[in-house]
Structures are given as structure tokens and as C-alpha cells.
Design a protein around this motif. Structure first.
Motif, PDB file in Angstrom:
ATOM      1  N   LYS A   1       3.880   9.208  -3.016  1.00 50.61           N
ATOM      2  CA  LYS A   1       4.061   8.299  -4.165  1.00 50.61           C
ATOM      3  C   LYS A   1       5.206   7.690  -4.427  1.00 50.61           C
ATOM      4  O   LYS A   1       5.414   6.508  -4.640  1.00 50.61           O
ATOM      5  CB  LYS A   1       3.730   9.199  -5.494  1.00 50.61           C
ATOM      6  N   ALA A   2       6.483   8.502  -4.300  1.00 49.86           N
ATOM      7  CA  ALA A   2       7.658   7.865  -4.396  1.00 49.86           C
ATOM      8  C   ALA A   2       8.140   6.894  -3.685  1.00 49.86           C
ATOM      9  O   ALA A   2       8.924   5.986  -3.959  1.00 49.86           O
ATOM     10  CB  ALA A   2       8.625   9.062  -4.457  1.00 49.86           C
ATOM     11  N   ASN A   3       7.406   6.694  -2.210  1.00 51.32           N
ATOM     12  CA  ASN A   3       7.711   5.614  -1.525  1.00 51.32           C
ATOM     13  C   ASN A   3       6.913   4.387  -1.630  1.00 51.32           C
ATOM     14  O   ASN A   3       7.106   3.593  -0.913  1.00 51.32           O
ATOM     15  CB  ASN A   3       7.651   6.181  -0.042  1.00 51.32           C
ATOM     16  N   ASN A   4       5.937   4.321  -2.473  1.00 51.39           N
ATOM     17  CA  ASN A   4       5.014   3.227  -2.796  1.00 51.39           C
ATOM     18  C   ASN A   4       4.816   2.977  -4.157  1.00 51.39           C
ATOM     19  O   ASN A   4       4.662   3.764  -4.898  1.00 51.39           O
ATOM     20  CB  ASN A   4       3.630   3.660  -2.057  1.00 51.39           C
ATOM     21  N   THR A   5       4.781   1.615  -4.373  1.00 56.57           N
ATOM     22  CA  THR A   5       4.608   1.007  -5.660  1.00 56.57           C
ATOM     23  C   THR A   5       2.897   1.178  -5.878  1.00 56.57           C
ATOM     24  O   THR A   5       2.184   1.262  -4.870  1.00 56.57           O
ATOM     25  CB  THR A   5       4.829  -0.394  -5.782  1.00 56.57           C
ATOM     26  N   PRO A   6       2.444   1.172  -7.148  1.00 58.25           N
ATOM     27  CA  PRO A   6       1.128   1.220  -7.418  1.00 58.25           C
ATOM     28  C   PRO A   6       0.265  -0.082  -6.670  1.00 58.25           C
ATOM     29  O   PRO A   6      -0.819   0.091  -5.946  1.00 58.25           O
ATOM     30  CB  PRO A   6       0.750   0.962  -8.763  1.00 58.25           C
ATOM     31  N   ARG A   7       0.979  -1.189  -6.451  1.00 55.98           N
ATOM     32  CA  ARG A   7       0.382  -2.255  -5.689  1.00 55.98           C
ATOM     33  C   ARG A   7       0.425  -1.902  -4.362  1.00 55.98           C
ATOM     34  O   ARG A   7      -0.937  -2.473  -3.920  1.00 55.98           O
ATOM     35  CB  ARG A   7       1.282  -3.576  -6.014  1.00 55.98           C
ATOM     36  N   GLN A   8       1.095  -1.488  -3.769  1.00 55.59           N
ATOM     37  CA  GLN A   8       1.154  -0.939  -2.435  1.00 55.59           C
ATOM     38  C   GLN A   8      -0.206   0.042  -2.022  1.00 55.59           C
ATOM     39  O   GLN A   8      -0.821  -0.173  -1.164  1.00 55.59           O
ATOM     40  CB  GLN A   8       2.322  -0.335  -2.055  1.00 55.59           C
ATOM     41  N   VAL A   9      -0.215   0.838  -3.411  1.00 58.97           N
ATOM     42  CA  VAL A   9      -1.111   1.958  -2.913  1.00 58.97           C
ATOM     43  C   VAL A   9      -2.504   1.295  -2.991  1.00 58.97           C
ATOM     44  O   VAL A   9      -3.447   1.626  -2.135  1.00 58.97           O
ATOM     45  CB  VAL A   9      -1.284   2.928  -4.088  1.00 58.97           C
ATOM     46  N   VAL A  10      -2.961   0.271  -3.861  1.00 61.56           N
ATOM     47  CA  VAL A  10      -4.120  -0.472  -4.128  1.00 61.56           C
ATOM     48  C   VAL A  10      -4.322  -1.392  -2.775  1.00 61.56           C
ATOM     49  O   VAL A  10      -5.404  -1.153  -2.224  1.00 61.56           O
ATOM     50  CB  VAL A  10      -4.066  -1.460  -5.261  1.00 61.56           C
ATOM     51  N   ALA A  11      -3.416  -1.850  -2.268  1.00 61.43           N
ATOM     52  CA  ALA A  11      -3.500  -2.604  -0.909  1.00 61.43           C
ATOM     53  C   ALA A  11      -3.930  -1.748   0.199  1.00 61.43           C
ATOM     54  O   ALA A  11      -4.908  -2.010   0.925  1.00 61.43           O
ATOM     55  CB  ALA A  11      -2.180  -3.518  -0.691  1.00 61.43           C
ATOM     56  N   HIS A  12      -3.145  -0.353   0.175  1.00 59.09           N
ATOM     57  CA  HIS A  12      -3.615   0.401   1.291  1.00 59.09           C
ATOM     58  C   HIS A  12      -5.209   0.860   0.924  1.00 59.09           C
ATOM     59  O   HIS A  12      -5.845   0.967   2.244  1.00 59.09           O
ATOM     60  CB  HIS A  12      -2.711   1.736   1.060  1.00 59.09           C
ATOM     61  N   VAL A  13      -5.696   1.261  -0.154  1.00 60.86           N
ATOM     62  CA  VAL A  13      -6.987   1.681  -0.406  1.00 60.86           C
ATOM     63  C   VAL A  13      -7.878   0.541   0.058  1.00 60.86           C
ATOM     64  O   VAL A  13      -8.943   0.630   0.720  1.00 60.86           O
ATOM     65  CB  VAL A  13      -7.229   1.928  -1.731  1.00 60.86           C
ATOM     66  N   LYS A  14      -7.713  -0.754  -0.262  1.00 55.87           N
ATOM     67  CA  LYS A  14      -8.497  -1.948   0.014  1.00 55.87           C
ATOM     68  C   LYS A  14      -8.490  -2.021   1.458  1.00 55.87           C
ATOM     69  O   LYS A  14      -9.815  -2.410   2.176  1.00 55.87           O
ATOM     70  CB  LYS A  14      -7.947  -3.253  -0.527  1.00 55.87           C
ATOM     71  N   ASN A  15      -7.440  -1.857   2.238  1.00 57.21           N
ATOM     72  CA  ASN A  15      -7.279  -1.952   3.462  1.00 57.21           C
ATOM     73  C   ASN A  15      -8.264  -0.886   4.129  1.00 57.21           C
ATOM     74  O   ASN A  15      -8.992  -1.023   5.328  1.00 57.21           O
ATOM     75  CB  ASN A  15      -5.870  -1.935   4.043  1.00 57.21           C
ATOM     76  N   THR A  16      -8.171   0.481   3.542  1.00 58.45           N
ATOM     77  CA  THR A  16      -8.959   1.537   3.927  1.00 58.45           C
ATOM     78  C   THR A  16     -10.337   1.255   4.079  1.00 58.45           C
ATOM     79  O   THR A  16     -11.174   1.586   4.962  1.00 58.45           O
ATOM     80  CB  THR A  16      -8.474   2.842   3.455  1.00 58.45           C
ATOM     81  N   ILE A  17     -10.761   0.659   3.058  1.00 56.55           N
ATOM     82  CA  ILE A  17     -12.404   0.327   2.938  1.00 56.55           C
ATOM     83  C   ILE A  17     -12.752  -0.941   3.317  1.00 56.55           C
ATOM     84  O   ILE A  17     -13.903  -1.474   3.119  1.00 56.55           O
ATOM     85  CB  ILE A  17     -12.633   0.973   1.508  1.00 56.55           C
ATOM     86  N   GLY A  18     -11.779  -1.671   3.947  1.00 57.85           N
ATOM     87  CA  GLY A  18     -12.116  -2.959   4.421  1.00 57.85           C
ATOM     88  C   GLY A  18     -12.377  -4.035   3.412  1.00 57.85           C
ATOM     89  O   GLY A  18     -13.248  -5.103   3.669  1.00 57.85           O
TER      90      GLY A  18
ATOM     91  N   ILE B   1      -4.426  10.860   0.749  1.00 55.93           N
ATOM     92  CA  ILE B   1      -3.627  11.996   0.259  1.00 55.93           C
ATOM     93  C   ILE B   1      -2.593  11.310  -0.362  1.00 55.93           C
ATOM     94  O   ILE B   1      -1.939  10.427   0.199  1.00 55.93           O
ATOM     95  CB  ILE B   1      -3.063  13.051   1.092  1.00 55.93           C
ATOM     96  N   LEU B   2      -2.273  11.408  -1.850  1.00 60.04           N
ATOM     97  CA  LEU B   2      -1.458  10.899  -2.535  1.00 60.04           C
ATOM     98  C   LEU B   2      -0.644  11.886  -3.298  1.00 60.04           C
ATOM     99  O   LEU B   2      -0.970  12.293  -4.030  1.00 60.04           O
ATOM    100  CB  LEU B   2      -2.039   9.772  -3.706  1.00 60.04           C
ATOM    101  N   THR B   3       0.695  12.136  -2.609  1.00 59.46           N
ATOM    102  CA  THR B   3       1.457  13.350  -3.170  1.00 59.46           C
ATOM    103  C   THR B   3       2.972  12.929  -3.111  1.00 59.46           C
ATOM    104  O   THR B   3       3.391  11.710  -2.632  1.00 59.46           O
ATOM    105  CB  THR B   3       1.099  14.261  -2.280  1.00 59.46           C
ATOM    106  N   ASN B   4       3.702  13.899  -3.597  1.00 63.99           N
ATOM    107  CA  ASN B   4       5.354  13.744  -3.409  1.00 63.99           C
ATOM    108  C   ASN B   4       5.715  14.632  -2.357  1.00 63.99           C
ATOM    109  O   ASN B   4       6.786  14.876  -2.177  1.00 63.99           O
ATOM    110  CB  ASN B   4       6.075  13.650  -4.817  1.00 63.99           C
TER     111      ASN B   4
END
Length: 122
Positions: free
Chosen positions: A104-121, A80-83
Motif C-alpha cells: 500500500k505505502a508504495n502505490n497510489t490508489p490510482r496505481q492500484v486501480v490500474a493494476h486491478v484493471k490490468n489483472t482482469i484485462g 494482496i494489498l498490504t503494508n
């Protein structure tokens, strides 16, 4: 190539995330509301889904319910990516199996990409 579906009604935000994920080698498809997003998930079969909550036509909670009812996406990781703060999110979303919740407001796009990569291993 990892496939990601971004279901987000703000085109500026969608494009920003699309560019960041494509630069990191993802195959990205976008939908501007939950109704289109459900159809996108059925046809595209993404490896992971970024889902906003507040959208026109069909909100994220209703979209997630339909995504989970489909055999090909019942176990697809959903972030979930929301404000909306987590406490403001519809309570049924938790029971529908989300991987995580990002404001969204608490995370940069780079942090979101890192989070996605971590989620999918990755």
C-alpha cells in the motif's frame, strides 16, 4: 459492471479505495476482517478480490485458504494489498494462488486501480 471485494480492516483505507473504484465504474463491497470477507466473497461472487494480510478475527492467509476452498471463488483473482513486505507474508499465500502483491505505502490508489484493471484485462 465489474465486482470487486475489498477485505481490509482499516476503514479509512477501505473507503479511499471504495471511492476510487466506484469512480472508475466498479461495483464495490467491503469487509472489515477475513471472517466477514469470506462470507462476502461467497454471497457477492466478485470478479476480483483485494485482500489485506494483517486483520482481526481472521488474517488474510486464513481467509484466502477458505476462499480457495469454495467452488465459486477457487479461481477468482486475488491481489494482496498490504503494508507487509512480500518477504514478511505467510509463505502459504503463494501456494494458494494470488495474482499479485501490492504494498500500500508504495502505490497510489490510482496505481492500484490500474493494476486491478490490468489483472482482469480491462
Amino acid at each position: 459492471m465489474t465486482k470487486i471485494a475489498i477485505i481490509e480492516d482499516d476503514p479509512t483505507i477501505s473507503q479511499m479505495y471504495r471511492m476510487k473504484f466506484e469512480a472508475d465504474g466498479f461495483d464495490v463491497r467491503m469487509a472489515g476482517n477475513g471472517k466477514i470477507g469470506v462470507d462476502l466473497v461467497k454471497s457477492f461472487k466478485p470478479d476480483i478480490i483485494l485482500l489485506d494480510i494483517q486483520m482481526p478475527e481472521m488474517d488474510g492467509a486464513a481467509a484466502l485458504k477458505l476462499i480457495r476452498e469454495h467452488k465459486d471463488s477457487k479461481d477468482t483473482p486475488v491481489i494482496i494489498l498490504t503494508n507487509l513486505g512480500e518477504e514478511e507474508a505467510p509463505s502459504e499465500m503463494r501456494s494458494l494462488g494470488i495474482s499479485s502483491y501490492i504494498v500500500k505505502a508504495n502505490n497510489t490508489p490510482r496505481q492500484v486501480v490500474a493494476h486491478v484493471k490490468n489483472t482482469i484485462g480491462q
